[in-house]
Motif scaffolding. Structure first.
Motif, PDB file in Angstrom:
ATOM      1  N   GLN A 172       0.984  -1.253  -0.060  1.00 11.64           N
ATOM      2  CA  GLN A 172      -0.039   0.033  -0.061  1.00 11.64           C
ATOM      3  C   GLN A 172       0.661   1.284   0.104  1.00 11.64           C
ATOM      4  OE1 GLN A 172      -2.398   1.161   3.576  1.00 11.64           O
ATOM      5  NE2 GLN A 172      -3.906   0.648   2.271  1.00 11.64           N
ATOM      6  N   VAL A 173       0.477   2.487  -0.875  1.00 10.98           N
ATOM      7  CA  VAL A 173       1.383   3.542  -0.865  1.00 10.98           C
ATOM      8  C   VAL A 173       0.409   4.673  -0.272  1.00 10.98           C
ATOM      9  CG1 VAL A 173       2.242   5.084  -2.537  1.00 10.98           C
ATOM     10  CG2 VAL A 173       2.091   2.860  -2.948  1.00 10.98           C
ATOM     11  N   PHE A 174      -0.938   4.651  -0.249  1.00  5.45           N
ATOM     12  CA  PHE A 174      -1.727   5.571   0.405  1.00  5.45           C
ATOM     13  C   PHE A 174      -3.023   4.650   0.754  1.00  5.45           C
ATOM     14  CE2 PHE A 174       0.570   8.219  -2.863  1.00  5.45           C
ATOM     15  CZ  PHE A 174       1.205   8.983  -1.762  1.00  5.45           C
ATOM     16  N   ASP A 175      -3.676   4.946   1.931  1.00  3.73           N
ATOM     17  CA  ASP A 175      -4.682   4.169   2.331  1.00  3.73           C
ATOM     18  C   ASP A 175      -5.900   4.443   1.660  1.00  3.73           C
ATOM     19  OD1 ASP A 175      -5.664   6.173   3.919  1.00  3.73           O
ATOM     20  OD2 ASP A 175      -5.004   5.252   5.883  1.00  3.73           O
ATOM     21  N   GLN A 176      -7.181   3.841   2.025  1.00  8.21           N
ATOM     22  CA  GLN A 176      -8.310   4.123   1.689  1.00  8.21           C
ATOM     23  C   GLN A 176      -8.741   5.532   1.706  1.00  8.21           C
ATOM     24  OE1 GLN A 176     -11.087   1.668   3.341  1.00  8.21           O
ATOM     25  NE2 GLN A 176     -12.866   1.876   1.960  1.00  8.21           N
ATOM     26  N   GLY A 177      -8.469   6.120   2.742  1.00  6.17           N
ATOM     27  CA  GLY A 177      -9.018   7.415   3.140  1.00  6.17           C
ATOM     28  C   GLY A 177      -8.256   8.611   2.432  1.00  6.17           C
ATOM     29  N   HIS A 178      -7.280   8.343   1.635  1.00  7.15           N
ATOM     30  CA  HIS A 178      -6.286   9.321   1.365  1.00  7.15           C
ATOM     31  C   HIS A 178      -6.723  10.297   0.503  1.00  7.15           C
ATOM     32  CE1 HIS A 178      -2.730  11.255  -0.367  1.00  7.15           C
ATOM     33  NE2 HIS A 178      -3.161  10.735  -1.682  1.00  7.15           N
ATOM     34  N   TRP A 179      -7.938   9.708  -0.535  1.00  5.62           N
ATOM     35  CA  TRP A 179      -8.370  10.745  -1.492  1.00  5.62           C
ATOM     36  C   TRP A 179     -10.031  10.430  -1.714  1.00  5.62           C
ATOM     37  CZ3 TRP A 179      -5.877  11.328  -7.163  1.00  5.62           C
ATOM     38  CH2 TRP A 179      -6.450  12.491  -7.717  1.00  5.62           C
ATOM     39  N   PRO A 180     -10.613  10.998  -0.513  1.00  6.46           N
ATOM     40  CA  PRO A 180     -12.184  10.365  -0.627  1.00  6.46           C
ATOM     41  C   PRO A 180     -13.039  10.916  -1.708  1.00  6.46           C
ATOM     42  CG  PRO A 180     -11.628  11.761   1.414  1.00  6.46           C
ATOM     43  CD  PRO A 180     -10.495  11.696   0.563  1.00  6.46           C
ATOM     44  N   GLU A 181     -12.608  11.997  -2.562  1.00  4.58           N
ATOM     45  CA  GLU A 181     -13.492  12.718  -3.275  1.00  4.58           C
ATOM     46  C   GLU A 181     -13.121  11.880  -4.851  1.00  4.58           C
ATOM     47  OE1 GLU A 181     -10.718  14.491  -2.062  1.00  4.58           O
ATOM     48  OE2 GLU A 181     -11.840  15.289  -0.281  1.00  4.58           O
ATOM     49  N   VAL A 318     -23.099   1.911 -15.912  1.00 10.41           N
ATOM     50  CA  VAL A 318     -21.945   2.640 -15.434  1.00 10.41           C
ATOM     51  C   VAL A 318     -21.924   2.334 -14.002  1.00 10.41           C
ATOM     52  CG1 VAL A 318     -21.083   4.912 -14.721  1.00 10.41           C
ATOM     53  CG2 VAL A 318     -22.427   4.642 -17.133  1.00 10.41           C
ATOM     54  N   VAL A 319     -20.683   1.600 -13.479  1.00  9.28           N
ATOM     55  CA  VAL A 319     -20.657   1.109 -12.211  1.00  9.28           C
ATOM     56  C   VAL A 319     -19.765   2.349 -11.591  1.00  9.28           C
ATOM     57  CG1 VAL A 319     -19.714  -0.669 -11.001  1.00  9.28           C
ATOM     58  CG2 VAL A 319     -20.572  -1.206 -13.180  1.00  9.28           C
ATOM     59  N   HIS A 320     -20.302   2.775 -10.623  1.00  7.44           N
ATOM     60  CA  HIS A 320     -19.865   3.855  -9.716  1.00  7.44           C
ATOM     61  C   HIS A 320     -18.831   3.373  -8.771  1.00  7.44           C
ATOM     62  CE1 HIS A 320     -22.101   7.195 -11.145  1.00  7.44           C
ATOM     63  NE2 HIS A 320     -22.830   6.109 -11.586  1.00  7.44           N
ATOM     64  N   CYS A 321     -17.427   3.714  -8.691  1.00  7.95           N
ATOM     65  CA  CYS A 321     -16.563   3.215  -7.472  1.00  7.95           C
ATOM     66  C   CYS A 321     -15.771   4.383  -6.867  1.00  7.95           C
ATOM     67  CB  CYS A 321     -15.708   2.262  -8.256  1.00  7.95           C
ATOM     68  SG  CYS A 321     -16.137   0.903  -9.114  1.00  7.95           S
ATOM     69  N   VAL A 322     -15.530   3.891  -5.617  1.00  4.76           N
ATOM     70  CA  VAL A 322     -14.586   4.726  -4.839  1.00  4.76           C
ATOM     71  C   VAL A 322     -13.445   3.836  -4.436  1.00  4.76           C
ATOM     72  CG1 VAL A 322     -16.366   6.275  -3.804  1.00  4.76           C
ATOM     73  CG2 VAL A 322     -16.100   4.211  -2.856  1.00  4.76           C
ATOM     74  N   PRO A 323     -12.252   4.657  -3.875  1.00  2.52           N
ATOM     75  CA  PRO A 323     -11.067   3.513  -3.359  1.00  2.52           C
ATOM     76  C   PRO A 323     -11.694   2.706  -2.201  1.00  2.52           C
ATOM     77  CG  PRO A 323     -10.449   5.962  -3.560  1.00  2.52           C
ATOM     78  CD  PRO A 323     -12.150   5.827  -3.945  1.00  2.52           C
ATOM     79  N   GLY A 324     -11.304   1.539  -2.485  1.00  2.00           N
ATOM     80  CA  GLY A 324     -11.593   0.415  -1.434  1.00  2.00           C
ATOM     81  C   GLY A 324     -10.717   0.127  -0.591  1.00  2.00           C
TER      82      GLY A 324
END
Ligand code: PMV
Length: 330
Positions: A172-181, A318-324
């Motif tokens: 891991q380089v940055f965790d899930q919460g690094h870029w919430p937008e 269209v499948v909407h995703c966010v960092p998991g």
């Protein structure tokens, strides 16, 4: 009987892996970096019995045979061998039951999430404690990109140099919460099964494309630059780099003999629409795996406009995703 269940998310690479230096151990010629995709996931249960016998594999409600079964059975076999060598125990036959919460028609390969969930569940069922590095090395041997689905957020798969693959794992380089937008929109523009799978496509590209050495050479520097752009959460820089990397992967594949073209007319329409949208102030960039379905990178504020754009151009869904997040034992 010892049983464990694990869940893992798929991922989309921004600097892609394309080409193996070792086909059996699945060792890449270059490092790669991906975003883990929530909320999509694959859940896999592995149960070992004491008695020996043929392993059973069920995926999405049906028993699988042939190549699909063999890949699962081989990975379970690696865990059995490790248990014999390190824990001095014998595990009998395994039952593997796996299902994904996203359809194949979502346009995303499920193999990364599937082999990550399998690796985590099989190790846990065998009695090993959680160990992301070992899980990544194991998952890699099922499908290269699965090495990057053990951890959440932004994950780098270091190519490694050793012949035994012990230094080729993802971190891991940055965790899930690094870029919430950050938003990742998968657009389904074609349901056709691709003619050449990743494994064969990579092999052919490595063996026949005159552009392959340049592709592999550039990846290490691209990964470093991408980490800096991600640290600043600079979508424009991340998007431009991801687009360039995707184009170069496809250019390298197009240089193979026979040429490998994964693009469809609608893929190009979406790519062109991203460019037009940007000129009108919508922050949207694309990336593209070895298939026709683009994944758009955008921010929450532009999500609706970016999704409308791919729908208008004919994407069936269209499948909407966010960092998991990380793969979990349940
Ligand atoms: O791990 P595989 O065999 O599914 O190959 C993945 C290759 C790409 O999706 C095109 C790129 C990547 O890094 O995920």
């Amino acid at each position: 009987m010892s049983t464990a269940t694990a869940t893992a998310h798929p991922n989309i690479a921004l600097v892609k892996y394309w080409g193996k230096r070792d086909e059996r151990l699945i060792l890449p010629h270059q490092s790669s970096l991906s975003v883990t995709l929530g909320p999509l996931s694959v859940t896999t249960q592995v149960a070992f019995e004491a008695a020996s016998g043929p392993d059973l594999v069920r995926i999405n409600g049906r028993s699988v045979e042939g190549r699909e079964r063999t890949r699962v059975v081989e990975l379970v076999g690696l865990v059995r061998a490790a248990v014999r060598a390190r824990l001095r125990r014998r595990l009998g036959r395994a039952t593997v039951v796996s299902s994904g919460d996203f359809p194949a028609s979502a346009g995303l390969a499920s193999s990364a999430a599937a082999f990550a969930a399998l690796a985590v569940a099989a190790r846990a069922a065998a009695g090993f404690p959680r160990h992301p590095r070992e899980e990544s090395i194991l998952a890699r041997q099922g499908s290269g990109s699965a090495s990057r689905s053990i951890q959440g957020g932004f994950v780098r798969w270091n190519r490694g140099r050793r012949a035994d693959g012990r230094d080729s794992f993802a971190e891991q380089v940055f965790d899930q919460g690094h870029w919430p937008e950050l938003r990742l929109l998968v657009g389904l523009v074609s349901r056709e099964e691709k003619e050449v799978n990743s494994r064969d496509g990579m092999r052919s590209t490595v063996e026949t494309s005159p552009y392959y050495p340049a592709w592999a050479r550039d990846a290490e520097a691209e990964v470093k630059v991408l980490v800096r752009h991600l640290a600043r959460r600079d979508l424009e820089a991340v998007g431009a780099l991801a687009e360039r990397n995707a184009w170069r992967m496809h250019a390298t594949a197009l240089g193979a003999e026979p040429p490998l073209c994964y693009l469809k007319p609608q893929t190009l329409a979406v790519i062109e629409a991203c460019r037009v949208a940007r000129s009108r102030g919508v922050g949207v960039w694309f990336t593209l795996d070895a298939g026709p379905n683009p994944v758009l990178l955008t921010l929450a504020r532009d999500e609706a406009r970016a999704a409308a754009l791919i729908s208008r151009l004919g994407a069936a869904s269209v499948v909407h995703c966010v960092p998991g997040g990380d793969a979990q034992v349940r």
